[in-house]
Design an enzyme around this catalytic site. Structure first.
Site, PDB file in Angstrom:
ATOM      1  N   CYS A 153      18.648  49.432  22.262  1.00 38.66           N
ATOM      2  CA  CYS A 153      17.020  48.846  22.069  1.00 38.66           C
ATOM      3  C   CYS A 153      16.799  48.621  20.764  1.00 38.66           C
ATOM      4  CB  CYS A 153      16.162  49.590  22.851  1.00 38.66           C
ATOM      5  SG  CYS A 153      16.503  49.877  24.771  1.00 38.66           S
TER       6      CYS A 153
ATOM      7  N   ARG B 148      22.168  44.279  17.213  1.00 35.64           N
ATOM      8  CA  ARG B 148      22.158  45.782  17.837  1.00 35.64           C
ATOM      9  C   ARG B 148      22.728  45.521  19.253  1.00 35.64           C
ATOM     10  NH1 ARG B 148      18.992  49.761  15.263  1.00 35.64           N
ATOM     11  NH2 ARG B 148      18.479  50.837  17.165  1.00 35.64           N
TER      12      ARG B 148
ATOM     13  N   TRP C  64      18.126  46.999  25.743  1.00 30.27           N
ATOM     14  CA  TRP C  64      19.465  47.426  26.347  1.00 30.27           C
ATOM     15  C   TRP C  64      19.388  48.257  27.590  1.00 30.27           C
ATOM     16  CZ3 TRP C  64      23.497  51.321  26.501  1.00 30.27           C
ATOM     17  CH2 TRP C  64      24.807  50.807  26.688  1.00 30.27           C
TER      18      TRP C  64
ATOM     19  N   ASN D 159      12.851  53.074  22.679  1.00 37.00           N
ATOM     20  CA  ASN D 159      14.072  53.053  22.504  1.00 37.00           C
ATOM     21  C   ASN D 159      14.648  54.624  22.771  1.00 37.00           C
ATOM     22  OD1 ASN D 159      16.747  53.306  22.037  1.00 37.00           O
ATOM     23  ND2 ASN D 159      16.522  52.895  19.580  1.00 37.00           N
ATOM     24  N   GLY D 160      15.428  55.029  23.867  1.00 37.46           N
ATOM     25  CA  GLY D 160      16.121  56.110  23.887  1.00 37.46           C
ATOM     26  C   GLY D 160      15.913  56.701  25.463  1.00 37.46           C
TER      27      GLY D 160
ATOM     28  N   GLU E 286      43.154  50.995  17.068  1.00 39.57           N
ATOM     29  CA  GLU E 286      41.948  50.329  16.520  1.00 39.57           C
ATOM     30  C   GLU E 286      42.133  48.856  16.809  1.00 39.57           C
ATOM     31  OE1 GLU E 286      39.175  50.668  15.605  1.00 39.57           O
ATOM     32  OE2 GLU E 286      38.421  49.083  14.451  1.00 39.57           O
TER      33      GLU E 286
ATOM     34  N   LYS F 290      39.493  46.535  19.129  1.00 41.63           N
ATOM     35  CA  LYS F 290      38.970  45.309  18.841  1.00 41.63           C
ATOM     36  C   LYS F 290      39.124  44.072  19.567  1.00 41.63           C
ATOM     37  CE  LYS F 290      36.754  46.052  16.096  1.00 41.63           C
ATOM     38  NZ  LYS F 290      36.538  47.559  15.431  1.00 41.63           N
TER      39      LYS F 290
ATOM     40  N   GLU G  33      37.076  44.540  23.045  1.00 43.27           N
ATOM     41  CA  GLU G  33      35.804  44.773  23.077  1.00 43.27           C
ATOM     42  C   GLU G  33      34.968  43.511  22.741  1.00 43.27           C
ATOM     43  OE1 GLU G  33      35.104  46.793  18.605  1.00 43.27           O
ATOM     44  OE2 GLU G  33      33.283  47.024  20.161  1.00 43.27           O
TER      45      GLU G  33
ATOM     46  N   HIS H 281      57.916  56.986  28.451  1.00 39.60           N
ATOM     47  CA  HIS H 281      57.443  57.916  29.361  1.00 39.60           C
ATOM     48  C   HIS H 281      56.119  57.366  30.258  1.00 39.60           C
ATOM     49  CE1 HIS H 281      59.676  60.773  27.109  1.00 39.60           C
ATOM     50  NE2 HIS H 281      59.035  60.462  25.946  1.00 39.60           N
TER      51      HIS H 281
ATOM     52  N   LYS I  24      25.384  47.705  18.813  1.00 38.49           N
ATOM     53  CA  LYS I  24      25.729  47.902  17.604  1.00 38.49           C
ATOM     54  C   LYS I  24      25.429  49.640  17.183  1.00 38.49           C
ATOM     55  CE  LYS I  24      27.642  47.096  13.533  1.00 38.49           C
ATOM     56  NZ  LYS I  24      29.049  47.062  13.399  1.00 38.49           N
TER      57      LYS I  24
END
Ligand code: M6R
Length: 609
Positions: free
Chosen positions: A2, A27, A74, A99-100, A482, A486, A489, A505, A604
């Site tokens: 948010c 964000r 969000w 926000n929270g 990484e 990438k 996402e 394995h 973000k």
């Protein structure tokens, strides 16, 4: 996560609020809204969509006012919908943005229903606005009402609060979630981060945890968690107000990938003294604190965690120092054994990641020798709560997928293990070699960027793929991880990374002609080992894409496509090999038509648990 913007001025604030929301879009969010006070009237607009949809809605029903709050949501509690979007209002008297997460919202909700409140949304936020309304009915004073209501809240919040009964007053409260105050001339603002307000001010006050601020055109009065008036320092932001521009690139992510030579150069600026790393780059007290350190514990999330994994290889192979790396959300809820000579290191682009911050708060009482934050945002919660700070100088990173923040974190970590290694027997020749390689790094990254055209062409082959495997060994295993992160996402292709030696394995069972396998291959003592792993893939008909350097000779083979970066020294190889993997993910996502800069479901700055 948010985003909050608020303003109190003598002019109409709706444009300021909308510009702030646009600057917070990076964000991640799924709905948006704003509320303004005009005279004694409270007016609100909300949409289940993007800030552009809110702007369209504003054109249809213009809102004007001199005090206002705005929000990008969000979703956590309740789906993205108009009813769940902020601001939330109670009985046309109190409007808030939040926000929270309020952890005791269920018990508060039951009590409020019993007191006659009817709920309009599924959010946890609605209990806050009701609580403030009830206290306001008792006290008749908005500030007193916020004091009383926040005393009843458990969890994390950044809040902006207005009331038509007190026009010209904006109350801000912060616990756990970030909030800054922007200082103007005869007007003041609040926001989740400074980027939102750069078009109206460069002067900021960073609220501390537990602070509540009473904001009017005339000034800002801040109360600490004991409700005592406190003075918080005013900082001048060095960011320019067009920092959020794309400079001609199609996406922020591409711009940020191409900014890496500059970002690394800036991160290294002033770091060397007579061919050695100047350890004061970690803070004035670094030398004394580092003298004690015999081990490193690194805690982080996501991409920053991958940077930590690379550092473990460096720490133990170059600097002979034991290093343990852990995901913050695991560390914070586990009992761990602490050796007192251990340096606790957090890594975070934003400096506001809730899990990393909670891990640091736990570590501060757990007997570590000292804490160091490696962070890209000055004045973030993480930097303020750590003993030592290394500020990466990547510049604002807007794309949700972290790129330049990661490579600059790696630069910081290589310097860290070098200055610690010095104390544990690392030779001055080794240090000089690392310094030389770091100085070459911007140039090496520039050469890696030259692969962009080839990668663009190659990426078309993946449009219809649903899965991919990434393989690496040693220092390049975290880079494979990484690369896979990438890809998943931003392109939504399922991608997993494995240590190449682990293939047989289990994951080898997945390999067939439909499975692209990306291998990151360094020219080092593991070369022959990973070549054998590539044969294992080839023998099962897997499609191989090998990223390596010009020093590596692979037999000509039509089933293997090879991308080569110019020769790269082993210690900086993880940083250089990251760049083509970022480009692969980027181009595949673009071909798939994905929203590269704001991928679905992601934020973000992950300021909630
Ligand atoms: O701001 P932080 O570095 O603490 O963020 C940690 C992760 O949320 C972040 O790296 C995330 O994994 C990125 N989206 C990766 O691209």
């Amino acid at each position: 996560m948010c985003g909050i913007v608020g303003a109190v001025a003598e002019r109409d604030v709706s444009k300021i609020l909308m510009e702030g929301l646009r600057r917070l879009e990076y964000r991640g969010y799924d709905s948006a809204g704003l509320a303004v006070l005009e005279g004694n009237g409270l007016h609100r607009l909300r949409v289940a969509g993007k800030v552009n949809d809110l702007a369209d809605s504003l054109k249809q029903s213009p809102l004007k006012g001199t005090t206002g709050i705005a929000h990008t949501r969000w979703a956590t509690h309740g789906k993205p919908s108009v009813e769940n979007a902020h601001p939330h209002i109670c009985k046309d008297q109190i409007a808030i943005v939040h926000n929270g997460i309020i952890e005791n919202y269920e018990s508060l909700k039951q009590a409020q229903i019993a007191n006659g409140h009817a709920f309009q949304s599924e959010t946890d936020t609605e209990v806050v606005v009701n609580q403030i309304y009830d206290s306001f009915s008792d006290t008749g004073n908005l500030l007193e009402a916020v004091f009383a209501a926040t005393d009843k809240l458990d969890g994390a919040y950044a809040l902006g609060i207005i009331s038509p009964s007190e026009p010209g007053r904006l109350i801000a409260a912060r616990r756990g979630s970030p909030l800054v105050i922007g200082i103007g001339i005869g007007e003041h603002f609040i926001a989740s981060d400074v980027l939102a307000l750069l078009s109206v001010t460069q002067k900021f006050i960073f609220l501390a945890d537990g602070d509540i601020a009473d904001i009017t055109c005339d000034g800002v009065v801040i109360y600490d968690e004991n409700r005592k008036v406190v003075k918080r320092p005013v900082s001048i932001s060095e960011l320019s107000h067009d920092v959020a521009g794309k400079s001609g690139y199609r996406h922020y992510m591409l711009k940020e990938i191409f900014e890496q030579p500059r970002a690394v150069h800036d991160t290294l600026a002033g770091a060397f003294n007579n061919g050695r790393i100047d350890e004061t780059v970690f803070g004035q007290k670094a030398g004394k604190l580092f003298d004690r350190v015999k081990a490193i514990k690194i805690v982080a999330c996501g991409t920053s965690y991958h940077a930590g994994l690379v550092a473990r290889y460096w720490a133990e192979s170059i600097a002979n120092i034991p290093c343990d790396v852990e995901i913050a959300s695991e560390f914070r809820y586990r009992k761990s054994v602490v050796h007192p000579d251990t340096l606790f290191v957090t890594i975070s682009q934003s400096g506001e990641t809730a899990d990393t911050l909670a891990a640091l708060q736990l570590a501060r009482h757990s007997g570590f020798a000292a804490s160091l934050a490696i962070c890209n945002v000055p004045e973030s919660s993480l930097t303020r709560e750590s003993d030592l700070v290394f500020l990466t100088r990547a510049g604002a990173e807007i794309g949700v997928a972290s790129t330049k923040a990661f490579t600059t974190q790696l630069v910081a970590l290589l310097m860290l293990v070098t200055v610690l290694g010095r104390r544990l027997g690392m030779t001055s020749e080794t240090e000089a070699a690392i310094v030389g390689q770091l100085q070459q790094l911007p140039g090496r990254i520039n050469s890696a960027l030259e692969l962009d055209g080839k990668i663009n062409l190659l990426s078309k082959q993946f449009i219809n793929k649903h899965h991919a495997l990434y393989l690496g060994r040693g220092l390049l295993l975290p880079i494979a991880m990484e690369g896979a992160l990438k890809l998943k996402e931003i392109s939504y292709i399922h991608a997993e990374a494995y240590a190449a030696g682990e293939l047989k394995h289990g994951p080898l069972a997945l390999v067939d002609e439909d499975m692209p396998v990306f291998a990151v291959v360094a020219n080092n003592e593991l070369l022959e080992k990973i070549k054998s792993n590539l044969q294992e893939v080839k023998a099962r008909g897997g499609r191989l894409y090998v990223l390596t350097d010009t020093g590596v000779q692979l037999e000509k083979d039509d089933d293997i496509q090879v991308l080569k970066v110019a020769h790269v020294e082993d210690s900086i190889a993880p940083i250089v090999f990251t760049v083509p993997l970022q480009l692969i993910a980027y181009h595949i996502a673009v071909f798939k038509g994905a929203d590269v800069d704001q991928p679905r479901n992601l934020a973000k700055s992950v300021t909630v648990e």
